[in-house]
Design an enzyme around this catalytic site. Structure first.
Site, PDB file in Angstrom:
ATOM      1  N   HIS A  53      -3.032   0.981   5.203  1.00 11.66           N
ATOM      2  CA  HIS A  53      -3.521   2.338   5.514  1.00 11.66           C
ATOM      3  C   HIS A  53      -2.700   3.347   4.731  1.00 11.66           C
ATOM      4  CE1 HIS A  53      -0.144   1.991   8.301  1.00 11.66           C
ATOM      5  NE2 HIS A  53      -0.217   3.274   8.589  1.00 11.66           N
ATOM      6  N   HIS A  55      -0.720   5.987   5.242  1.00  8.03           N
ATOM      7  CA  HIS A  55       0.492   6.740   5.589  1.00  8.03           C
ATOM      8  C   HIS A  55       1.599   6.529   4.546  1.00  8.03           C
ATOM      9  CE1 HIS A  55      -0.802   7.154  10.067  1.00  8.03           C
ATOM     10  NE2 HIS A  55      -1.272   8.120   9.320  1.00  8.03           N
ATOM     11  N   ASP A  57       4.745   6.161   4.534  1.00 12.63           N
ATOM     12  CA  ASP A  57       5.775   5.128   4.706  1.00 12.63           C
ATOM     13  C   ASP A  57       5.209   3.730   4.456  1.00 12.63           C
ATOM     14  OD1 ASP A  57       4.331   5.464   7.173  1.00 12.63           O
ATOM     15  OD2 ASP A  57       5.882   4.321   8.222  1.00 12.63           O
ATOM     16  N   HIS A  58       3.926   3.650   4.106  1.00 12.42           N
ATOM     17  CA  HIS A  58       3.307   2.372   3.744  1.00 12.42           C
ATOM     18  C   HIS A  58       2.841   2.327   2.284  1.00 12.42           C
ATOM     19  CE1 HIS A  58       3.028   0.682   7.924  1.00 12.42           C
ATOM     20  NE2 HIS A  58       3.331   1.943   8.152  1.00 12.42           N
ATOM     21  N   HIS A 111      -5.705   3.876  14.358  1.00 14.78           N
ATOM     22  CA  HIS A 111      -4.457   4.513  13.910  1.00 14.78           C
ATOM     23  C   HIS A 111      -4.790   5.467  12.770  1.00 14.78           C
ATOM     24  CE1 HIS A 111      -0.188   4.945  13.006  1.00 14.78           C
ATOM     25  NE2 HIS A 111      -0.407   4.572  11.759  1.00 14.78           N
ATOM     26  N   ASP A 128       0.053  -0.706  11.088  1.00  8.82           N
ATOM     27  CA  ASP A 128       0.460   0.049  12.290  1.00  8.82           C
ATOM     28  C   ASP A 128      -0.606  -0.014  13.383  1.00  8.82           C
ATOM     29  OD1 ASP A 128       2.749   0.711  10.951  1.00  8.82           O
ATOM     30  OD2 ASP A 128       2.264   2.840  10.709  1.00  8.82           O
ATOM     31  N   HIS A 166       6.499  -2.301  11.458  1.00  4.35           N
ATOM     32  CA  HIS A 166       7.748  -1.692  11.934  1.00  4.35           C
ATOM     33  C   HIS A 166       8.500  -2.606  12.895  1.00  4.35           C
ATOM     34  CE1 HIS A 166       7.095   2.529  10.551  1.00  4.35           C
ATOM     35  NE2 HIS A 166       5.813   2.194  10.635  1.00  4.35           N
TER      36      HIS A 166
HETATM   37 ZN   LIG Z   1       0.885   4.514  10.037  1.00  2.00          ZN
END
Ligand SMILES: [Zn+2]
Length: 254
Positions: A53, A55, A57-58, A111, A128, A166
């Site tokens: 996805h 985001h 941080d990915h 999400h 996530d 995570h």
């Molecule tokens: Zn995420």
């Protein structure tokens, strides 16, 4: 034989790295540096990038890792993924010939709008959406969508290894024990997870069997979980979507 290695990134992200011979693929590289350091230390070439996805941080490291390399970048269609070459949706596949691996794509919105998971080699890379003993926040979808996505993942075989994005396991277990206090498997899971963290090890992967037995978000029809959701709301609900929405909101405030 493919080996799957966690590369820690940021505070609590894992960049899952699949390696075989001199080739590697990475899932959700939020930053490039830990991947570049690992590849050069191990003498590996990057053969593919997979994103679950959009985001940061990915996906934050994708552009730098893909720069100048002729490698596929897999990711959800309908989300802004940098350098994406293979937009994927339900029932598509992500083939990585360099590793001799092929993954089925599952659409699991909630999400984010078009979040996907990769399933293959008895392993699930679910970003996530499903966490060890928890689930992601519902940012772009509805609770009904998120619950349907979790149920889609929960329908995979018990022995499926769950590689999520995570290291949230201990905090998730603390919440799960509040929701499902009589669940003996949770106390065992907490002891096991604590031993791993004390030794500086990841609590992942878990298995889907373990998640079905302990993850409150996969247990929205269990009487104990329904009762806790009702206590939290101070009302009487019973349908799984309302139970899910209640415990998801409770977790946000926990
Ligand atoms: Zn995420």
């Amino acid at each position: 034989m493919i080996e799957i290695v966690p590369l820690p990134a940021f505070k609590d992200n894992y960049i899952w790295t699949l390696r075989r011979g001199g080739q590697a693929a990475v899932v959700d590289p939020g930053e490039a540096a830990p991947v570049q350091a690992y590849l050069s230390r191990e003498g590996l070439s990057l053969a593919a990038i997979l994103a679950t996805h959009h985001h940061p941080d990915h996906v934050g490291g994708i552009e730098e890792l893909a720069k100048g390399a002729k490698i596929p970048v897999f990711g959800p269609k309908g989300e802004p993924i940098p350098a994406l070459t293979h937009p994927l949706g339900q029932d598509d596949r992500a083939d990585i010939p360099a590793l001799g691996a092929s993954f089925a794509v599952l659409e699991i919105p909630g999400h984010t709008r078009a979040h996907i998971a990769y399933y293959g080699l008895g392993s699930l890379f679910c970003g996530d959406t499903l966490f060890a003993c928890g689930c992601g926040r519902v940012f772009e979808g509805t609770p009904a969508q998120m619950l349907a996505s979790l149920r889609k993942l929960a329908a995979l075989p018990d022995e499926t290894k769950v590689y999520c994005g995570h290291e949230y396991t201990l905090a998730n277990i603390r919440f799960a024990r509040a929701v499902d206090p009589g669940n003996a498997a949770l106390a065992e899971r907490e002891a096991r997870a604590r031993r791993l963290r004390d030794a500086g090890l990841p609590t992942l992967p878990s298995t889907l069997g373990e998640e079905r037995a302990t993850n409150p978000f996969l247990r929205c029809t269990e009487p104990a979980v329904v009762e806790s959701a009702n206590k939290y709301l101070g009302s009487r609900i019973g349908d799984p979507v309302s139970v899910f929405a209640a415990i998801r909101e409770w977790k946000n405030r926990f």
